[in-house]
Scaffold this active site. Structure first.
Site, PDB file in Angstrom:
ATOM      1  N   TYR A 107      34.193  44.275 -75.444  1.00  0.00           N
ATOM      2  CA  TYR A 107      33.443  43.521 -74.427  1.00  0.00           C
ATOM      3  C   TYR A 107      34.213  43.500 -73.104  1.00  0.00           C
ATOM      4  O   TYR A 107      33.681  43.873 -72.047  1.00  0.00           O
ATOM      5  CB  TYR A 107      33.183  42.096 -74.919  1.00  0.00           C
ATOM      6  CG  TYR A 107      32.661  41.181 -73.845  1.00  0.00           C
ATOM      7  CD1 TYR A 107      31.419  41.390 -73.262  1.00  0.00           C
ATOM      8  CD2 TYR A 107      33.434  40.105 -73.377  1.00  0.00           C
ATOM      9  CE1 TYR A 107      30.950  40.561 -72.248  1.00  0.00           C
ATOM     10  CE2 TYR A 107      32.970  39.273 -72.372  1.00  0.00           C
ATOM     11  CZ  TYR A 107      31.729  39.494 -71.814  1.00  0.00           C
ATOM     12  OH  TYR A 107      31.269  38.670 -70.807  1.00  0.00           O
ATOM     13  N   ASP A 153      14.310  42.093 -68.284  1.00  0.00           N
ATOM     14  CA  ASP A 153      15.089  41.642 -69.445  1.00  0.00           C
ATOM     15  C   ASP A 153      14.466  42.278 -70.676  1.00  0.00           C
ATOM     16  O   ASP A 153      13.232  42.311 -70.800  1.00  0.00           O
ATOM     17  CB  ASP A 153      15.037  40.099 -69.530  1.00  0.00           C
ATOM     18  CG  ASP A 153      16.106  39.543 -70.459  1.00  0.00           C
ATOM     19  OD1 ASP A 153      16.105  39.906 -71.657  1.00  0.00           O
ATOM     20  OD2 ASP A 153      16.935  38.747 -69.997  1.00  0.00           O
ATOM     21  N   PHE A 208      23.046  40.555 -64.602  1.00  0.00           N
ATOM     22  CA  PHE A 208      23.575  39.756 -65.722  1.00  0.00           C
ATOM     23  C   PHE A 208      23.439  40.468 -67.061  1.00  0.00           C
ATOM     24  O   PHE A 208      24.146  40.134 -68.003  1.00  0.00           O
ATOM     25  CB  PHE A 208      22.800  38.433 -65.853  1.00  0.00           C
ATOM     26  CG  PHE A 208      22.895  37.530 -64.671  1.00  0.00           C
ATOM     27  CD1 PHE A 208      24.016  36.752 -64.474  1.00  0.00           C
ATOM     28  CD2 PHE A 208      21.865  37.441 -63.748  1.00  0.00           C
ATOM     29  CE1 PHE A 208      24.127  35.908 -63.388  1.00  0.00           C
ATOM     30  CE2 PHE A 208      21.962  36.606 -62.656  1.00  0.00           C
ATOM     31  CZ  PHE A 208      23.089  35.839 -62.475  1.00  0.00           C
ATOM     32  N   ASN A 248      34.858  30.111 -68.349  1.00  0.00           N
ATOM     33  CA  ASN A 248      33.913  29.596 -69.363  1.00  0.00           C
ATOM     34  C   ASN A 248      32.780  28.836 -68.684  1.00  0.00           C
ATOM     35  O   ASN A 248      33.031  27.801 -68.056  1.00  0.00           O
ATOM     36  CB  ASN A 248      34.645  28.689 -70.347  1.00  0.00           C
ATOM     37  CG  ASN A 248      35.701  29.454 -71.114  1.00  0.00           C
ATOM     38  OD1 ASN A 248      35.445  30.017 -72.165  1.00  0.00           O
ATOM     39  ND2 ASN A 248      36.889  29.512 -70.548  1.00  0.00           N
ATOM     40  N   SER A 258      33.909  39.343 -65.979  1.00  0.00           N
ATOM     41  CA  SER A 258      34.368  38.311 -66.910  1.00  0.00           C
ATOM     42  C   SER A 258      35.879  38.152 -66.879  1.00  0.00           C
ATOM     43  O   SER A 258      36.620  39.124 -66.630  1.00  0.00           O
ATOM     44  CB  SER A 258      33.942  38.710 -68.331  1.00  0.00           C
ATOM     45  OG  SER A 258      34.562  37.881 -69.278  1.00  0.00           O
ATOM     46  N   LYS A 298      33.329  45.435 -69.423  1.00  0.00           N
ATOM     47  CA  LYS A 298      33.209  44.780 -68.109  1.00  0.00           C
ATOM     48  C   LYS A 298      34.171  45.406 -67.109  1.00  0.00           C
ATOM     49  O   LYS A 298      33.830  45.623 -65.942  1.00  0.00           O
ATOM     50  CB  LYS A 298      33.486  43.271 -68.255  1.00  0.00           C
ATOM     51  CG  LYS A 298      32.420  42.517 -69.031  1.00  0.00           C
ATOM     52  CD  LYS A 298      31.136  42.418 -68.226  1.00  0.00           C
ATOM     53  CE  LYS A 298      30.033  41.702 -68.970  1.00  0.00           C
ATOM     54  NZ  LYS A 298      28.797  41.607 -68.193  1.00  0.00           N
TER      55      LYS A 298
HETATM   56  N1  NAD Z   1      28.323  32.627 -70.649  1.00  0.00           N
HETATM   57  C1  NAD Z   1      29.592  32.809 -70.250  1.00  0.00           C
HETATM   58  O1  NAD Z   1      30.447  31.912 -70.404  1.00  0.00           O
HETATM   59  C2  NAD Z   1      29.989  34.113 -69.589  1.00  0.00           C
HETATM   60  C3  NAD Z   1      31.338  34.284 -69.213  1.00  0.00           C
HETATM   61  C4  NAD Z   1      31.712  35.477 -68.575  1.00  0.00           C
HETATM   62  C5  NAD Z   1      30.764  36.458 -68.299  1.00  0.00           C
HETATM   63  N2  NAD Z   1      29.463  36.266 -68.707  1.00  0.00           N
HETATM   64  C6  NAD Z   1      28.492  37.331 -68.401  1.00  0.00           C
HETATM   65  O2  NAD Z   1      27.369  36.755 -67.769  1.00  0.00           O
HETATM   66  C7  NAD Z   1      26.181  37.477 -68.105  1.00  0.00           C
HETATM   67  C8  NAD Z   1      25.117  36.528 -68.615  1.00  0.00           C
HETATM   68  O3  NAD Z   1      25.637  35.833 -69.743  1.00  0.00           O
HETATM   69  P1  NAD Z   1      24.730  34.808 -70.558  1.00  0.00           P
HETATM   70  O4  NAD Z   1      25.653  33.841 -71.202  1.00  0.00           O
HETATM   71  O5  NAD Z   1      23.645  34.313 -69.695  1.00  0.00           O
HETATM   72  O6  NAD Z   1      24.158  35.782 -71.686  1.00  0.00           O
HETATM   73  P2  NAD Z   1      22.683  35.830 -72.324  1.00  0.00           P
HETATM   74  O7  NAD Z   1      22.818  36.639 -73.576  1.00  0.00           O
HETATM   75  O8  NAD Z   1      22.099  34.473 -72.405  1.00  0.00           O
HETATM   76  O9  NAD Z   1      21.867  36.659 -71.238  1.00  0.00           O
HETATM   77  C9  NAD Z   1      21.891  38.064 -71.153  1.00  0.00           C
HETATM   78  C10 NAD Z   1      20.465  38.529 -70.951  1.00  0.00           C
HETATM   79  O10 NAD Z   1      20.460  39.947 -70.752  1.00  0.00           O
HETATM   80  C11 NAD Z   1      19.414  40.515 -71.559  1.00  0.00           C
HETATM   81  N3  NAD Z   1      19.822  41.910 -71.801  1.00  0.00           N
HETATM   82  C12 NAD Z   1      20.884  42.353 -72.512  1.00  0.00           C
HETATM   83  N4  NAD Z   1      20.964  43.696 -72.433  1.00  0.00           N
HETATM   84  C13 NAD Z   1      19.919  44.102 -71.647  1.00  0.00           C
HETATM   85  C14 NAD Z   1      19.491  45.366 -71.151  1.00  0.00           C
HETATM   86  N5  NAD Z   1      20.132  46.508 -71.449  1.00  0.00           N
HETATM   87  N6  NAD Z   1      18.395  45.416 -70.355  1.00  0.00           N
HETATM   88  C15 NAD Z   1      17.737  44.287 -70.022  1.00  0.00           C
HETATM   89  N7  NAD Z   1      18.113  43.063 -70.449  1.00  0.00           N
HETATM   90  C16 NAD Z   1      19.199  42.972 -71.244  1.00  0.00           C
HETATM   91  C17 NAD Z   1      19.325  39.623 -72.774  1.00  0.00           C
HETATM   92  O11 NAD Z   1      18.077  39.683 -73.432  1.00  0.00           O
HETATM   93  C18 NAD Z   1      19.578  38.255 -72.171  1.00  0.00           C
HETATM   94  O12 NAD Z   1      18.379  37.638 -71.747  1.00  0.00           O
HETATM   95  C19 NAD Z   1      26.607  38.549 -69.110  1.00  0.00           C
HETATM   96  O13 NAD Z   1      26.801  39.759 -68.415  1.00  0.00           O
HETATM   97  C20 NAD Z   1      27.930  38.011 -69.644  1.00  0.00           C
HETATM   98  O14 NAD Z   1      28.768  39.058 -70.075  1.00  0.00           O
HETATM   99  C21 NAD Z   1      29.058  35.124 -69.339  1.00  0.00           C
END
Ligand code: NAD
Length: 323
Positions: free
Chosen positions: A138, A31, A70, A167, A114, A142
């Protein structure tokens, strides 16, 4: 299994890392801490502060069996004003990861896709074969990765499962506090409603004149623990040279007012609300079909809205302090 979790210091990645460890897997987290918190990485996981773009020199020495990916930027509004960051991080970063996997013989990946890939789908509930017409950089980033995964599966034999989340809400509670959502820029309804109850700014309710039962938007919410369970199942169905795309949602929806009612019931406080006009591009209803998840993964969500809100509230009050 030895699993590489990218983004394991973030919300969902930290929960799934804890679930993987509890199930007896070994976990390596990478991360870059751009939106994550190092103290969210569960004890027992090996942590490297690294970007997915910089993995190649080290991946070969980690003996990884499978990747759960992720790591991404995920703010829809920011993606519209800063698309370069989304194409570079979410698309180029993922291509770098995939090419490192190829170079080092890592053949399996589960990817966080997503519901944003579908855009304003007309038919509800949304099936995986619905037209993908994302309305933001975004969503397009994806979808681009989903398309790349199909090509990498066909040409290079990689096995992939794209999980299209709707969500995500709630938290994984543990005796030491747990793992949950603590984004610096928070755009999600439930954490913002909890902040409003806890002395934060009133919740902005965007549109109360939609053609729904109570006039507010209906969305499909899924508990992060149920979501994580689907990832562990997905690891078990990845097969070489195949790419599966699977929605993760409840198959039903809750309106914004129903969510606010649940927050009121759980916290004992009415959510302070400011009614605002509709946001451009917000469709009235977005609900997932989860038939494919049931069929491929044998999965169905078990935790309802009140459980999501209750766990998020506990985490809000007693979870780890923001790092
Ligand atoms: N939270 C939701 O409702 C939701 C819905 C649909 C999809 N998603 C997808 O799920 C995944 C996780 O979402 P989340 O809510 O936990 O987000 P988040 O921002 O809490 O977690 C993402 C993590 O990835 C790290 N990161 C980002 N770019 C990076 C890179 N290039 N190299 C290494 N680390 C990197 C960030 O520091 C963070 O810790 C994402 O891909 C997001 O698009 C989330």
């Amino acid at each position: 299994m030895r699993v590489l979790v990218t983004g394991g210091a973030g919300y969902i990645g930290s929960v799934v890392t804890a679930q993987l460890l509890a199930a007896g897997h070994e976990v390596v987290v990478v991360d870059d801490l751009s939106t994550g918190h190092q103290d969210a990485v569960p004890p027992g996981a090996v942590f490297h502060e690294l970007s997915t773009a910089s993995l190649d020199p080290v991946l070969g020495s980690w003996a990884i069996d499978a990747v759960i990916h992720f790591a991404a930027r995920s703010l829809v509004g920011e993606s519209i004003t800063e698309p370069s960051a989304y194409w570079r991080n979410n698309v180029s970063g993922t291509l770098a990861l995939l090419d490192s996997m190829r170079a080092h013989g890592v053949g399996s990946i589960v990817f966080s896709s997503s519901a944003a890939t579908y855009g304003q789908a007309v038919e509800q509930p949304i099936r995986e074969d619905a037209p993908a017409r994302p309305t933001s950089a975004y969503g397009r980033s994806k979808l681009a990765v989903d398309m790349a995964l199909t090509d990498y599966a066909t040409a290079y034999g990689i096995g992939a499962v794209s999980l299209r989340y709707f969500n995500v809400a709630g938290a994984l509670r543990t005796p030491s506090g747990g793992y949950g959502e603590r984004h610096t820029t928070e755009t999600h309804l439930i954490p913002n409603a909890l902040r409003a109850v806890d002395g934060g700014p009133p919740l902005q309710l965007f549109g109360a004149d939609y053609p729904t039962d109570d006039g507010t938007c209906v969305r499909d919410y899924i508990h992060v623990v149920d979501l994580g369970d689907a990832h562990l199942r997905a690891l078990g169905v990845v097969e070489p040279a195949a790419h599966h795309v699977v929605n993760l949602g409840s198959g039903a929806g809750y309106s914004v007012r129903q969510v606010l009612t649940a927050v009121g019931e759980v916290t004992g406080e009415e959510v302070p609300v400011i009614e605002a006009p509709r946001r451009p591009g917000d469709p009235p209803v977005l609900v997932a079909s989860n038939a494919a998840a049931a069929q491929l993964l044998g999965w169905r969500p078990e935790r309802d809205l009140n459980r999501m809100v209750a766990d998020a509230w506990e985490f809000h009050r007693f979870g780890r302090a923001a790092g």
